[in-house]
Enzyme design. Structure first.
Site, PDB file in Angstrom:
ATOM      1  N   TYR A  26     -16.056  15.114  16.585  1.00  0.00           N
ATOM      2  CA  TYR A  26     -16.339  15.304  15.161  1.00  0.00           C
ATOM      3  C   TYR A  26     -17.276  16.486  14.933  1.00  0.00           C
ATOM      4  O   TYR A  26     -17.088  17.269  14.002  1.00  0.00           O
ATOM      5  CB  TYR A  26     -16.921  14.028  14.555  1.00  0.00           C
ATOM      6  N   ASP A  65      -0.011   3.234  -2.998  1.00  0.00           N
ATOM      7  CA  ASP A  65      -1.438   3.293  -3.339  1.00  0.00           C
ATOM      8  C   ASP A  65      -1.928   4.744  -3.254  1.00  0.00           C
ATOM      9  O   ASP A  65      -1.877   5.357  -2.191  1.00  0.00           O
ATOM     10  CB  ASP A  65      -2.219   2.396  -2.377  1.00  0.00           C
ATOM     11  N   ILE A  84      -6.137   7.368  18.426  1.00  0.00           N
ATOM     12  CA  ILE A  84      -5.125   7.876  19.351  1.00  0.00           C
ATOM     13  C   ILE A  84      -4.862   6.770  20.369  1.00  0.00           C
ATOM     14  O   ILE A  84      -5.801   6.165  20.911  1.00  0.00           O
ATOM     15  CB  ILE A  84      -5.618   9.158  20.057  1.00  0.00           C
ATOM     16  N   HIS A  92       0.784  -1.229   0.000  1.00  0.00           N
ATOM     17  CA  HIS A  92       0.000   0.000   0.000  1.00  0.00           C
ATOM     18  C   HIS A  92       0.821   1.286   0.000  1.00  0.00           C
ATOM     19  O   HIS A  92       0.237   2.354  -0.138  1.00  0.00           O
ATOM     20  CB  HIS A  92      -0.961   0.015   1.191  1.00  0.00           C
ATOM     21  N   GLY A 119      -7.679  11.974  25.653  1.00  0.00           N
ATOM     22  CA  GLY A 119      -8.122  12.978  26.613  1.00  0.00           C
ATOM     23  C   GLY A 119      -7.236  14.206  26.680  1.00  0.00           C
ATOM     24  O   GLY A 119      -7.391  15.030  27.587  1.00  0.00           O
ATOM     25  N   ILE A 157     -18.118  11.352  18.710  1.00  0.00           N
ATOM     26  CA  ILE A 157     -19.139  12.158  18.036  1.00  0.00           C
ATOM     27  C   ILE A 157     -19.015  13.616  18.450  1.00  0.00           C
ATOM     28  O   ILE A 157     -19.107  14.524  17.616  1.00  0.00           O
ATOM     29  CB  ILE A 157     -20.549  11.595  18.319  1.00  0.00           C
ATOM     30  N   HIS A 158     -18.772  13.857  19.722  1.00  0.00           N
ATOM     31  CA  HIS A 158     -18.588  15.222  20.223  1.00  0.00           C
ATOM     32  C   HIS A 158     -17.408  15.904  19.515  1.00  0.00           C
ATOM     33  O   HIS A 158     -17.518  17.058  19.077  1.00  0.00           O
ATOM     34  CB  HIS A 158     -18.374  15.194  21.740  1.00  0.00           C
TER      35      HIS A 158
END
Length: 166
Positions: free
Chosen positions: A129, A48, A84, A45, A90, A126-127
């Site tokens: 993002y 790639d 991470i 890869h 955090g 989600i927070h």
């Protein structure tokens, strides 16, 4: 914190991540890779053009990985993934890494859209993002299998003009 291209010398860190069930469950992938397989995948890869893999580091210390996958030159979109290392979570690295990956996608690769998939139960991700500017585009029911069960996955996206205005 900075991102740089993944190098062969980073494979021991990747090997450690890819064999952690907790880490790989976040990517909805099986935690099973031999080091030999990882080296072969790297060789296959490295040239790639449909993907870019970056190491996230701080003061020359491996923090994690951010990847642009399925780079589509015609439709100008790509999927982004970030992991991470648990020892460094955090501390704001995920947000910085995702921003750096998105910036690369839009400013270097001239992408129109960056998208991702996230487990609907992963409130912390989600927070992050949403903070960066991603918008929920839909939920895929029972879309991924990890840790012995099917998971609903939220698809989120951000367009170039939204990121630049943010």
């Amino acid at each position: 914190m900075k991102i740089r291209p993944l190098e062969k010398r980073d494979l021991p860190y990747i090997y450690q991540q890819e064999n952690s069930r907790k880490v790989m469950a976040l990517w909805f992938q099986e935690a099973y890779t031999s080091f030999d397989e990882l080296q072969l995948l790297y060789e296959r890869h490295v040239l790639d053009q449909t993907e870019r893999r970056f190491v996230v580091e701080d003061k020359d210390q491996f923090i994690g990985v951010v990847e642009l996958m399925y780079i589509d030159g015609l439709h100008r979109h790509t999927e982004i993934q970030v992991i991470i290392h648990p020892d460094h979570q955090g501390h704001g690295y995920a947000q910085s890494a995702i921003k750096a990956g998105i910036e690369y996608a839009f400013k270097v690769l001239n992408m129109h859209k960056v998208y991702l998939y996230v487990d609907v139960d992963n409130a912390a991700a989600i927070h992050i993002y949403k903070k960066v500017g991603f918008t929920q585009e839909g939920v895929l029911r029972g879309h991924f299998f990890a840790e012995g069960k099917y998971h609903d996955s939220m698809m989120m996206g951000i367009l170039a003009h939204e990121f630049i205005a943010n």
